[in-house]
Design a protein around this motif. Structure first.
Motif, PDB file in Angstrom:
ATOM      1  N   TRP A   1       8.774   7.051  -6.266  1.00 51.48           N
ATOM      2  CA  TRP A   1       7.736   6.042  -6.184  1.00 51.48           C
ATOM      3  C   TRP A   1       6.514   6.448  -6.999  1.00 51.48           C
ATOM      4  N   THR A   2       5.758   5.445  -7.436  1.00 52.57           N
ATOM      5  CA  THR A   2       4.476   5.682  -8.095  1.00 52.57           C
ATOM      6  C   THR A   2       3.382   5.700  -7.023  1.00 52.57           C
ATOM      7  N   VAL A   3       2.170   6.051  -7.413  1.00 57.38           N
ATOM      8  CA  VAL A   3       1.036   6.006  -6.487  1.00 57.38           C
ATOM      9  C   VAL A   3       0.845   4.581  -5.980  1.00 57.38           C
ATOM     10  N   LYS A   4       0.976   3.597  -6.860  1.00 57.87           N
ATOM     11  CA  LYS A   4       0.870   2.200  -6.427  1.00 57.87           C
ATOM     12  C   LYS A   4       1.943   1.865  -5.394  1.00 57.87           C
ATOM     13  N   ASP A   5       3.159   2.332  -5.639  1.00 60.34           N
ATOM     14  CA  ASP A   5       4.241   2.113  -4.675  1.00 60.34           C
ATOM     15  C   ASP A   5       3.897   2.736  -3.321  1.00 60.34           C
ATOM     16  N   ILE A   6       3.352   3.935  -3.363  1.00 62.05           N
ATOM     17  CA  ILE A   6       3.009   4.629  -2.116  1.00 62.05           C
ATOM     18  C   ILE A   6       1.947   3.856  -1.349  1.00 62.05           C
ATOM     19  N   ILE A   7       0.917   3.386  -2.036  1.00 60.29           N
ATOM     20  CA  ILE A   7      -0.138   2.631  -1.353  1.00 60.29           C
ATOM     21  C   ILE A   7       0.444   1.380  -0.714  1.00 60.29           C
ATOM     22  N   LEU A   8       1.286   0.660  -1.435  1.00 59.49           N
ATOM     23  CA  LEU A   8       1.885  -0.551  -0.872  1.00 59.49           C
ATOM     24  C   LEU A   8       2.841  -0.202   0.270  1.00 59.49           C
ATOM     25  N   HIS A   9       3.530   0.923   0.169  1.00 63.63           N
ATOM     26  CA  HIS A   9       4.375   1.398   1.266  1.00 63.63           C
ATOM     27  C   HIS A   9       3.527   1.683   2.506  1.00 63.63           C
ATOM     28  N   LEU A  10       2.377   2.309   2.319  1.00 60.26           N
ATOM     29  CA  LEU A  10       1.488   2.582   3.451  1.00 60.26           C
ATOM     30  C   LEU A  10       1.016   1.287   4.103  1.00 60.26           C
ATOM     31  N   ILE A  11       0.716   0.300   3.297  1.00 58.96           N
ATOM     32  CA  ILE A  11       0.294  -1.006   3.809  1.00 58.96           C
ATOM     33  C   ILE A  11       1.425  -1.631   4.625  1.00 58.96           C
TER      34      ILE A  11
END
Length: 178
Positions: free
Chosen positions: A66-76
């Protein structure tokens, strides 16, 4: 069993308040009030996310990761799901709640097509809703048990899972992305 005893002393959780695979998240959480933790973590993580250089937002440390963007959206997404579980259990809903496949969610969410600022705005909105939800829970409600992903879990256990899950991913970003 020793780890569960340490957890019980540290944050006053019993082993039946979370699935065993969440222990690594929960042990990251310092002893604290859940609402205070959610509030403090919100400010800390927004600062952390905004400090990540733009060229790292879509970086993958390895093919298929995952990218950092993916991680943030995963956290959401995960926080929404976990908060929903907490709400259902708090309202005494005895329905067994299913799990979710996080990798499918990340692919479908298409986080890298999103503007970084919109991800941060959504993160803030979701966290504000989570804080509001947990502020509404009494001590008795926080101890209520339900069934999620075939494991017993308490409302407060879910609060600590949310906190620990975010700390886990922050740690991964620090170790593998920055």
């Amino acid at each position: 069993m020793r780890l569960f005893l340490c957890l019980k002393v540290m944050i006053n959780l019993n082993p039946n308040e979370f699935a065993p695979y969440y222990v690594d998240y929960i042990k990251l959480v310092p002893e604290q009030d859940i609402v205070k933790g959610l509030t403090n973590q919100n400010e800390e993580l927004i600062h952390f996310f905004t400090s990540i250089p733009v060229f790292k937002h879509e970086f993958r440390y390895e093919e298929g990761k995952w990218t950092v963007k993916d991680i943030i959206l995963h956290l959401i997404d995960a926080e929404r799901i976990l908060s929903y579980r907490a709400l259902r259990i708090a309202r005494n809903d005895k329905t067994a709640l299913p799990g979710f496949e996080e990798n499918d969610y990340v692919v479908s969410a298409r986080g890298n097509e999103r503007d970084f600022e919109s991800l941060l705005a959504e993160y803030k909105t979701v966290r504000k809703a989570t804080i509001s939800l947990f502020e509404s829970f009494s001590k008795e409600v926080l101890q209520q048990l339900g069934l999620a992903s075939n494991y017993s879990v308490s409302v407060r256990g879910i609060g600590y899972i949310i906190l620990g899950h975010e700390l886990h991913h922050k740690q991964i970003i620090l170790e593998r992305y920055l």
